[in-house]
Write a protein that holds these residues in place. Structure first.
Motif, PDB file in Angstrom:
ATOM      1  N   CYS A  30      -4.822 -51.902  48.439  1.00 25.96           N
ATOM      2  CA  CYS A  30      -4.671 -50.449  48.516  1.00 25.96           C
ATOM      3  C   CYS A  30      -3.631 -49.973  47.496  1.00 25.96           C
ATOM      4  CB  CYS A  30      -4.247 -50.048  49.930  1.00 25.96           C
ATOM      5  SG  CYS A  30      -4.036 -48.271  50.145  1.00 25.96           S
ATOM      6  N   ASP A  31      -3.955 -48.881  46.813  1.00 22.38           N
ATOM      7  CA  ASP A  31      -3.053 -48.330  45.803  1.00 22.38           C
ATOM      8  C   ASP A  31      -2.262 -47.124  46.287  1.00 22.38           C
ATOM      9  OD1 ASP A  31      -3.742 -50.160  43.811  1.00 22.38           O
ATOM     10  OD2 ASP A  31      -5.490 -48.989  43.216  1.00 22.38           O
ATOM     11  N   CYS A  32      -2.244 -46.877  47.586  1.00 24.85           N
ATOM     12  CA  CYS A  32      -1.530 -45.707  48.104  1.00 24.85           C
ATOM     13  C   CYS A  32      -0.016 -45.902  47.961  1.00 24.85           C
ATOM     14  CB  CYS A  32      -1.914 -45.423  49.556  1.00 24.85           C
ATOM     15  SG  CYS A  32      -1.092 -46.476  50.776  1.00 24.85           S
ATOM     16  N   PRO A  33       0.742 -44.811  47.977  1.00 29.82           N
ATOM     17  CA  PRO A  33       2.200 -44.922  47.847  1.00 29.82           C
ATOM     18  C   PRO A  33       2.847 -45.795  48.927  1.00 29.82           C
ATOM     19  CG  PRO A  33       1.521 -42.632  47.618  1.00 29.82           C
ATOM     20  CD  PRO A  33       0.303 -43.417  48.029  1.00 29.82           C
ATOM     21  N   THR A  34       2.323 -45.755  50.130  1.00 34.14           N
ATOM     22  CA  THR A  34       2.897 -46.565  51.208  1.00 34.14           C
ATOM     23  C   THR A  34       2.739 -48.047  50.904  1.00 34.14           C
ATOM     24  OG1 THR A  34       2.504 -44.832  52.845  1.00 34.14           O
ATOM     25  CG2 THR A  34       2.801 -47.063  53.690  1.00 34.14           C
ATOM     26  N   CYS A  35       1.547 -48.453  50.515  1.00 32.74           N
ATOM     27  CA  CYS A  35       1.308 -49.871  50.229  1.00 32.74           C
ATOM     28  C   CYS A  35       2.048 -50.340  48.973  1.00 32.74           C
ATOM     29  CB  CYS A  35      -0.183 -50.138  50.100  1.00 32.74           C
ATOM     30  SG  CYS A  35      -1.054 -50.041  51.682  1.00 32.74           S
ATOM     31  N   LYS A  36       2.280 -49.439  48.045  1.00 30.46           N
ATOM     32  CA  LYS A  36       3.009 -49.794  46.826  1.00 30.46           C
ATOM     33  C   LYS A  36       4.506 -49.946  47.067  1.00 30.46           C
ATOM     34  CE  LYS A  36      -0.330 -49.961  43.888  1.00 30.46           C
ATOM     35  NZ  LYS A  36      -0.749 -51.272  43.433  1.00 30.46           N
ATOM     36  N   ARG A  37       5.042 -49.249  48.069  1.00 29.81           N
ATOM     37  CA  ARG A  37       6.494 -49.204  48.256  1.00 29.81           C
ATOM     38  C   ARG A  37       7.033 -49.952  49.473  1.00 29.81           C
ATOM     39  NH1 ARG A  37       5.896 -43.163  47.247  1.00 29.81           N
ATOM     40  NH2 ARG A  37       6.096 -43.005  44.995  1.00 29.81           N
ATOM     41  N   TYR A  38       6.222 -50.098  50.538  1.00 24.26           N
ATOM     42  CA  TYR A  38       6.767 -50.592  51.803  1.00 24.26           C
ATOM     43  C   TYR A  38       5.993 -51.791  52.330  1.00 24.26           C
ATOM     44  CZ  TYR A  38       8.789 -45.944  51.527  1.00 24.26           C
ATOM     45  OH  TYR A  38       9.433 -44.819  51.097  1.00 24.26           O
ATOM     46  N   THR A  39       6.704 -52.640  53.041  1.00 26.06           N
ATOM     47  CA  THR A  39       6.064 -53.805  53.658  1.00 26.06           C
ATOM     48  C   THR A  39       5.757 -53.514  55.126  1.00 26.06           C
ATOM     49  OG1 THR A  39       8.137 -54.791  54.418  1.00 26.06           O
ATOM     50  CG2 THR A  39       7.403 -55.356  52.172  1.00 26.06           C
ATOM     51  N   LEU A  54       5.601 -43.170  60.928  1.00 24.71           N
ATOM     52  CA  LEU A  54       4.312 -42.522  61.211  1.00 24.71           C
ATOM     53  C   LEU A  54       3.801 -41.765  59.999  1.00 24.71           C
ATOM     54  CD1 LEU A  54       5.081 -41.258  64.813  1.00 24.71           C
ATOM     55  CD2 LEU A  54       3.795 -43.289  64.139  1.00 24.71           C
ATOM     56  N   HIS A  55       4.707 -41.119  59.298  1.00 21.60           N
ATOM     57  CA  HIS A  55       4.345 -40.384  58.074  1.00 21.60           C
ATOM     58  C   HIS A  55       3.771 -41.355  57.035  1.00 21.60           C
ATOM     59  CE1 HIS A  55       4.688 -37.629  54.690  1.00 21.60           C
ATOM     60  NE2 HIS A  55       5.332 -38.574  54.057  1.00 21.60           N
ATOM     61  N   HIS A  56       4.446 -42.469  56.823  1.00 24.50           N
ATOM     62  CA  HIS A  56       3.996 -43.442  55.823  1.00 24.50           C
ATOM     63  C   HIS A  56       2.628 -44.029  56.195  1.00 24.50           C
ATOM     64  CE1 HIS A  56       7.720 -43.113  53.724  1.00 24.50           C
ATOM     65  NE2 HIS A  56       8.438 -43.643  54.698  1.00 24.50           N
ATOM     66  N   ILE A  57       2.426 -44.311  57.473  1.00 25.77           N
ATOM     67  CA  ILE A  57       1.129 -44.854  57.902  1.00 25.77           C
ATOM     68  C   ILE A  57       0.036 -43.800  57.772  1.00 25.77           C
ATOM     69  CG2 ILE A  57      -0.146 -45.758  59.886  1.00 25.77           C
ATOM     70  CD1 ILE A  57       2.432 -47.229  60.653  1.00 25.77           C
ATOM     71  N   THR A  58       0.365 -42.548  58.051  1.00 28.79           N
ATOM     72  CA  THR A  58      -0.614 -41.473  57.890  1.00 28.79           C
ATOM     73  C   THR A  58      -1.044 -41.353  56.433  1.00 28.79           C
ATOM     74  OG1 THR A  58       0.218 -40.262  59.802  1.00 28.79           O
ATOM     75  CG2 THR A  58      -1.005 -38.989  58.156  1.00 28.79           C
ATOM     76  N   ILE A  59      -0.099 -41.449  55.511  1.00 27.02           N
ATOM     77  CA  ILE A  59      -0.445 -41.412  54.083  1.00 27.02           C
ATOM     78  C   ILE A  59      -1.410 -42.541  53.753  1.00 27.02           C
ATOM     79  CG2 ILE A  59       0.493 -41.804  51.757  1.00 27.02           C
ATOM     80  CD1 ILE A  59       2.949 -40.159  52.692  1.00 27.02           C
TER      81      ILE A  59
END
Length: 115
Positions: A30-39, A54-59
């Motif tokens: 996944c190339d979304c910002p969450t997957c690029k930045r967080y584990t 919750l915000h990061h998972i929603t993104i």
């Protein structure tokens, strides 16, 4: 909203303890910002102290759904939607025995037989 991250093989309940030391992204493809930045471990820990998890998972979930819809549209345009459905179901559920009965029945009404 409940800490469930959508992935091609189902969903991950990131609140669960098994993700406390999992330093991979939600989905490595996944190339979304969450997957690029967080584990997964970071998001798991964040649940305890901050609603930002919750915000990061929603993104991530929105990005997943947008990519899924793009793939569906593309398969329809290329005339390979039944093949797409076969691959999607196999990856999501693993075996035909695990397919939701309602999905199998609904697809059969439009002549898509799951193998």
């Amino acid at each position: 909203r409940f800490g469930s991250a959508l992935v091609p093989w189902g969903s991950l309940q990131l609140k669960n303890r098994q993700y406390a030391k999992d330093f991979k992204p939600i989905d490595e493809d996944c190339d979304c910002p969450t997957c690029k930045r967080y584990t997964r471990a970071y998001l798991h820990a964040l649940f305890r102290s901050d609603t930002a998890a919750l915000h990061h998972i929603t993104i991530h979930n929105i990005a997943y759904q947008l990519n899924l819809m793009y793939s569906i549209r593309e398969s329809i345009q290329q005339g390979r939607f039944p093949v797409f459905i076969q691959q999607f179901m196999k990856r999501m559920y693993g075996s035909k025995e695990e397919y939701p009965r309602w999905a199998v029945e609904a697809l059969s009404t439009v002549n898509v037989q799951l193998e």
